[in-house]
Design a protein around this motif. Structure first.
Motif, PDB file in Angstrom:
ATOM      1  N   GLY A 126       0.973  -1.040  -0.137  1.00  0.00           N
ATOM      2  CA  GLY A 126       0.031  -0.003  -0.050  1.00  0.00           C
ATOM      3  C   GLY A 126       0.873   1.300  -0.046  1.00  0.00           C
ATOM      4  N   LEU A 127       0.576   2.013  -0.996  1.00  0.00           N
ATOM      5  CA  LEU A 127       1.258   3.302  -0.846  1.00  0.00           C
ATOM      6  C   LEU A 127       0.289   4.326  -0.585  1.00  0.00           C
ATOM      7  N   LEU A 128       0.827   5.107   0.576  1.00  0.00           N
ATOM      8  CA  LEU A 128      -0.256   5.990   1.124  1.00  0.00           C
ATOM      9  C   LEU A 128       0.047   7.378   1.015  1.00  0.00           C
ATOM     10  N   ASN A 129      -0.566   8.215   0.341  1.00  0.00           N
ATOM     11  CA  ASN A 129      -0.272   9.807   0.473  1.00  0.00           C
ATOM     12  C   ASN A 129      -1.071  10.377   1.447  1.00  0.00           C
ATOM     13  N   ALA A 130      -0.294  10.767   2.550  1.00  0.00           N
ATOM     14  CA  ALA A 130      -0.891  11.304   3.796  1.00  0.00           C
ATOM     15  C   ALA A 130      -0.866  12.822   3.705  1.00  0.00           C
ATOM     16  N   GLY A 131      -0.369  13.314   2.461  1.00  0.00           N
ATOM     17  CA  GLY A 131      -0.247  14.780   2.224  1.00  0.00           C
ATOM     18  C   GLY A 131      -1.520  15.390   1.879  1.00  0.00           C
ATOM     19  N   ASP A 132      -1.396  16.754   1.656  1.00  0.00           N
ATOM     20  CA  ASP A 132      -2.882  17.174   1.242  1.00  0.00           C
ATOM     21  C   ASP A 132      -2.906  17.576  -0.430  1.00  0.00           C
ATOM     22  N   LYS A 133      -1.837  17.291  -0.987  1.00  0.00           N
ATOM     23  CA  LYS A 133      -1.967  17.435  -2.522  1.00  0.00           C
ATOM     24  C   LYS A 133      -1.636  15.901  -3.188  1.00  0.00           C
ATOM     25  N   ALA A 134      -2.065  15.943  -4.138  1.00  0.00           N
ATOM     26  CA  ALA A 134      -1.673  14.589  -5.240  1.00  0.00           C
ATOM     27  C   ALA A 134      -0.256  14.586  -5.395  1.00  0.00           C
ATOM     28  N   VAL A 135       0.159  13.339  -5.499  1.00  0.00           N
ATOM     29  CA  VAL A 135       1.921  13.169  -5.607  1.00  0.00           C
ATOM     30  C   VAL A 135       1.978  12.020  -6.557  1.00  0.00           C
ATOM     31  N   THR A 136       3.204  12.394  -7.409  1.00  0.00           N
ATOM     32  CA  THR A 136       3.287  11.352  -8.610  1.00  0.00           C
ATOM     33  C   THR A 136       4.659  10.998  -8.163  1.00  0.00           C
ATOM     34  N   THR A 137       4.740   9.456  -7.655  1.00  0.00           N
ATOM     35  CA  THR A 137       5.732   9.059  -7.045  1.00  0.00           C
ATOM     36  C   THR A 137       6.342   7.927  -7.843  1.00  0.00           C
ATOM     37  N   THR A 138       7.675   7.185  -7.532  1.00  0.00           N
ATOM     38  CA  THR A 138       8.348   6.148  -7.770  1.00  0.00           C
ATOM     39  C   THR A 138       8.720   5.207  -6.598  1.00  0.00           C
ATOM     40  N   PHE A 139       7.877   3.917  -6.733  1.00  0.00           N
ATOM     41  CA  PHE A 139       8.044   3.128  -5.842  1.00  0.00           C
ATOM     42  C   PHE A 139       9.314   2.024  -6.228  1.00  0.00           C
ATOM     43  N   PRO A 140      10.123   2.064  -5.351  1.00  0.00           N
ATOM     44  CA  PRO A 140      11.327   1.030  -5.830  1.00  0.00           C
ATOM     45  C   PRO A 140      10.936  -0.313  -5.101  1.00  0.00           C
ATOM     46  N   PHE A 141      11.103  -1.288  -5.716  1.00  0.00           N
ATOM     47  CA  PHE A 141      10.729  -2.837  -5.229  1.00  0.00           C
ATOM     48  C   PHE A 141      11.695  -3.025  -3.902  1.00  0.00           C
ATOM     49  N   SER A 142      12.900  -2.365  -3.930  1.00  0.00           N
ATOM     50  CA  SER A 142      13.676  -2.538  -2.689  1.00  0.00           C
ATOM     51  C   SER A 142      13.010  -1.966  -1.653  1.00  0.00           C
ATOM     52  N   ALA A 143      12.290  -1.134  -1.484  1.00  0.00           N
ATOM     53  CA  ALA A 143      11.648  -0.553  -0.298  1.00  0.00           C
ATOM     54  C   ALA A 143      10.984  -1.464   0.584  1.00  0.00           C
ATOM     55  N   VAL A 144      10.731  -2.864  -0.153  1.00  0.00           N
ATOM     56  CA  VAL A 144      10.158  -3.867   0.784  1.00  0.00           C
ATOM     57  C   VAL A 144      10.919  -5.198   0.707  1.00  0.00           C
ATOM     58  N   GLY A 145      12.149  -4.635   0.361  1.00  0.00           N
ATOM     59  CA  GLY A 145      12.974  -6.072   0.266  1.00  0.00           C
ATOM     60  C   GLY A 145      12.970  -6.921  -0.981  1.00  0.00           C
ATOM     61  N   LEU A 146      12.528  -6.454  -2.218  1.00  0.00           N
ATOM     62  CA  LEU A 146      12.286  -7.155  -3.175  1.00  0.00           C
ATOM     63  C   LEU A 146      13.444  -6.827  -4.290  1.00  0.00           C
ATOM     64  N   GLU A 147      13.664  -7.730  -4.983  1.00  0.00           N
ATOM     65  CA  GLU A 147      14.711  -7.400  -5.916  1.00  0.00           C
ATOM     66  C   GLU A 147      14.187  -8.464  -7.304  1.00  0.00           C
ATOM     67  N   GLY A 148      14.274  -7.848  -8.556  1.00  0.00           N
ATOM     68  CA  GLY A 148      14.083  -8.618  -9.505  1.00  0.00           C
ATOM     69  C   GLY A 148      12.821  -8.361 -10.337  1.00  0.00           C
ATOM     70  N   THR A 149      11.954  -9.016 -11.031  1.00  0.00           N
ATOM     71  CA  THR A 149      11.099  -8.553 -11.933  1.00  0.00           C
ATOM     72  C   THR A 149       9.938  -9.268 -11.068  1.00  0.00           C
ATOM     73  N   TYR A 150       8.553  -8.647 -11.343  1.00  0.00           N
ATOM     74  CA  TYR A 150       7.506  -8.798 -10.378  1.00  0.00           C
ATOM     75  C   TYR A 150       6.284  -8.310 -11.391  1.00  0.00           C
ATOM     76  N   ALA A 151       5.225  -9.278 -11.514  1.00  0.00           N
ATOM     77  CA  ALA A 151       3.929  -8.988 -11.950  1.00  0.00           C
ATOM     78  C   ALA A 151       3.122  -8.144 -10.926  1.00  0.00           C
TER      79      ALA A 151
END
Length: 807
Positions: A742-767
């Motif tokens: 879940g990517l949660l934007n708690a801010g008061d404006k819309a955000v365009t972000t890039t989620f790196p799989f490494s942020a949750v300990g994942l590496e490689g190719t994912y569906a």
């Protein structure tokens, strides 16, 4: 055509006849029920529907086909005559190209005429007709437009426009000019636009306008002239045809908007009379383009009317009961009724009601019993492997159901609760696993103001938190609190309380009840203090399955908020419940005091409140979420952190006497429900079900999101990191090896972000699959970018794939 991946999008152009190139786009799995969208016109196209709604409709389990008729939109114009006959050739070509034997047709605006006439000519090819803002009596529409604008311009004393109306009325009523001028007058006066768009609809239109697709809104200005030149049926009334189709057994449905100014109330009444009230919806805050104006209502209606008829078993794959204790479990399955159920390898002592799908009884021997659940109707069969765990744990997945507190507050009655259960059943929520119907405070009686308990509680000497209301706050619920046997006496609104569990069980629900370890509940009626064994026996003997046990006045008796003092009353009731012949889930409610998540399991309960009462505002909900950011380690099957009842839908009765509002935006409500599922929180609906809107219904019937909560691994999400743009990354592992993110934007404006799989300990190719959209996003390596609205969330399931092509 070979099978493609679920929710895949395919674009085709192919020859129909006479060298006509037809634009067609498909969404979804071709093995799902087919729906063909037939756009308005002549001079129309399917761009708006394609850009706003087609993918979401496919996400409801349909194979959606959109196309532009020859001579219109993005299809070839060469040699097109723009007649109904050509429209039929186009449709027959689509049936042939996509190997359709039957399909449901959504006829929008002028497309409603195309749909009706096609169904008349080819009834064998029709599953259902859905008229959406569809024309059905052209001259009646023109007359209504001219009469309406005449009244407008008369009020404005606009002589020029009144003269124009007179001139239009004199035109040949079978001419392109007459049609054009009538609709131009309608458009000038806002007849096609909703008076007040919701925030969600505004976002839908804004996203569409910002998309590349909106730039492909191609229209052939010559198409109307060609139609009127080459077609004889240019001003028709198809109501007799619709009546004939219905008499032949073809299913016809209708969706119209109350803000659509081109239909009079008499016209709407006439078409509803043909279709039937049960197959017709007249939507508030919706005009001609109602699939965007009221998208949730549109999608829910289509799904309810045309959904896959075969059974599908939802819910967890595991259920826990204690040896020798009575239990019940209802198999949650969607699909057309009537439906029957079977279970293979059911252990001795348990039985199945084949009509209701209720498994009940008691199993003496401990063990993990692998059984097969089967649901069958005339359209097909669904099977699911399921494990019945007979051991020392209950609630192996978080309980799901409804509670009366935020719906009815202190004005709750047994009749209101029973009616709610009936509506939950009738709306199909039970088929998604919503199974507990809990009566909250106050169902017992309040001691009279002369009773000594009021004085005793005021003489508090300890330091623990205490709360109770009264006396004199509940007129009509005052009196003797227990009978000669020590049993609780229900107040006048719950006189048949003993019959309630049997009625719920007959309907396939679990029965929930409320009490307090103190002498008084929070509302000020009798609690269980000093009568724990008596009340536990009362609850079990009458068939209750779930107890919410609320701290309330017990704080006036407790010495302090030490761990021992906090555990004491809950351990006492847990022991009393476990001594009964029936399994009863024990829900602790003590607002997170003493870090309850650290010791809640020691009390014998299965879930424990981690927070005070939350309300329908973002600060309250978000605060409850963040409180559990680092507490996932305390969650496991049979041990659930409970951040309180869901604040989605119409709530507020606890403070206002009746439920009548929700101050959370749609995005905030979606985030709220998403995070409760990610946190493995118990899911108890607080909304007044009678006031349940289509948006809320869509939230609580998304089986893919619910599955995150009901995952048998029982591991809650934690906050893994916060990205540089302040987007929070939450994740939890799933039993099948996937990861919910879940990517949660708690801010008061819309955000365009890039989620790196490494942020949750994942590496490689994912569906990556979007669980809210029910859409496969594709294969990705390392990262994925997304735009998230303010206070919004994206909820994905990520599954590791072998090396291959990735975006």
């Amino acid at each position: 055509m070979k099978r493609i991946s679920l929710l895949a999008v395919m674009i085709f152009t192919f020859l129909i006849s006479y060298s006509q190139q037809l634009y067609v786009k498909t969404f979804g799995d071709p093995h799902h029920p087919a729906i063909v969208f037939i756009h308005g016109g002549p001079r129309g196209n399917s761009v708006l529907f394609e850009g706003t709604t087609a993918q979401k409709l496919a996400g409801r389990g349909f194979y959606v086909i959109v196309y532009d008729r020859r001579g219109e939109g993005r299809s070839s114009y060469d040699n097109a005559k723009v007649t109904y006959g050509e429209a039929f050739e186009d449709l027959n070509g689509i049936y042939k190209k996509f190997h359709l034997t039957k399909a449901s047709l959504i006829g929008f605006s002028f497309g409603g005429l195309v749909t009706t006439l096609f169904a008349e000519k080819y009834p064998e090819k029709i599953n259902a007709v859905v008229l959406t803002s569809a024309l059905f009596a052209q001259q009646a529409t023109y007359n209504h437009i001219l009469d309406s604008v005449k009244r407008i311009y008369t009020r404005k004393q606009d002589a020029i426009q009144l003269k124009k109306i007179t001139d239009v009325a004199l035109l040949d009523k079978n001419s392109a000019a007459y049609r054009k001028e009538c609709f131009a007058l309608a458009a000038e006066n806002g007849f096609f636009k909703a008076g007040q768009l919701s925030d969600e609809a505004t976002k839908i239109y804004a996203a569409y306008e910002a998309s590349d697709l909106s730039k492909k809104d191609i229209r052939n200005d010559q198409a109307p002239g060609l139609f009127y030149k080459n077609e004889k049926l240019v001003n028709i009334d198809v109501r007799p045809i619709l009546a004939k189709l219905k008499s032949k057994g073809i299913a016809i449905f209708g969706l119209y908007g109350k803000d659509d100014g081109i239909f009079s109330s008499e016209m709407i009444n006439s078409i509803q009379a043909i279709i039937g009230a049960g197959h017709f919806k007249y939507l508030d805050h919706a005009s001609h383009y109602l699939f965007a104006d009221r998208q949730d209502a549109f999608l829910n209606s289509i799904a309810a009317w045309l959904q896959e008829t075969e059974p599908h078993i939802n819910g967890p794959r595991v259920y826990g009961a204690r040896p020798g204790k009575a239990f019940m479990y209802t198999i949650p399955a969607t699909g057309k009724r009537p439906m029957t159920f079977q279970v293979k390898h059911l252990p001795e002592g348990a039985t199945l009601d084949k009509n209701s799908g209720v498994i009940s009884g008691s199993v003496k021997e401990k063990g993990d019993y692998t059984i097969e659940l089967i649901a069958v109707n005339k359209y097909g069969r669904s099977a699911k492997t399921f494990t019945l765990v007979i051991g020392d744990k209950l609630a192996l997945t978080p309980p799901m159901g409804w509670s009366s507190w935020y719906s009815f507050g202190r004005n709750v009655t047994l009749d209101k609760v029973i009616r709610t259960a009936e509506m939950i059943r009738d709306k199909g929520l039970q088929q998604y696993g919503w199974s507990v119907i809990e009566i909250d405070d106050p169902w017992t009686k309040q001691p009279g103001k002369e009773d000594s308990i009021w004085t005793k509680l005021k003489q508090k000497t300890g330091t623990a938190y205490s709360y109770y209301e009264g006396p004199d706050n509940l007129p009509g619920r005052v009196g003797q609190v227990r009978n000669e046997n020590g049993e609780l006496i229900p107040n006048q609104y719950f006189t048949d309380i003993k019959a309630f569990p049997a009625l719920m069980h007959k309907m396939g629900f679990k029965a929930g009840i409320y009490s307090s370890p103190g002498p008084l509940t929070c509302g000020g009626v009798a609690g269980s203090y000093g009568y724990e064994q008596t009340d536990a026996k009362f609850f079990a003997d009458n068939g209750f399955d779930y107890l919410k046990y609320d701290w309330c006045s017990y704080g006036s008796l407790a010495k302090n908020e030490s761990k021992a003092e906090l555990i004491k009353p809950y351990r006492l009731m847990s022991d009393a419940l476990q001594a009964q012949k029936r399994d009863i889930i024990h829900a602790l409610c003590q607002y997170g005091m003493g870090n309850v998540w650290e010791w809640g399991n020691e009390s014998g309960g299965q879930l424990w409140r981690t927070e005070g009462d939350i309300t329908d505002n973002w600060h309250s909900v978000y605060g409850a979420i963040r409180k559990l950011a680092d507490k996932a380690q305390y969650v496991k099957p049979g041990n659930w952190n409970d951040p309180d009842i869901l604040q989605i839908g119409v709530v507020g009765a606890q403070s206002e006497g009746e439920a009548k509002r929700n101050h959370l935006t749609p995005d905030e409500q979606k985030t709220h429900f998403s995070m409760w599922c990610m946190l493995d929180a118990p899911l108890l609906i607080g909304a007044n079900i009678e006031l349940l809107d289509d948006f809320t219904l869509g939230l609580i019937t998304n089986e893919e999101v619910i599955a995150v909560n009901q995952d048998a691994l029982g591991m809650a999400a934690g906050l893994k990191t916060v990205l540089p743009d302040t987007v929070e990354v939450w994740s939890k592992p799933l039993e099948d090896g996937g990861t919910a993110v879940g990517l949660l934007n708690a801010g008061d404006k819309a955000v365009t972000t890039t989620f790196p799989f490494s942020a949750v300990g994942l590496e490689g190719t994912y569906a990556v699959r979007d669980l809210w959209e029910k859409k496969d996003l594709g294969l990705f390596s390392k990262e994925i970018s997304i735009t998230i609205p303010s206070h919004g969330i994206v909820l994905w399931k990520i599954i590791r794939k072998k090396a291959g092509a990735a975006r």
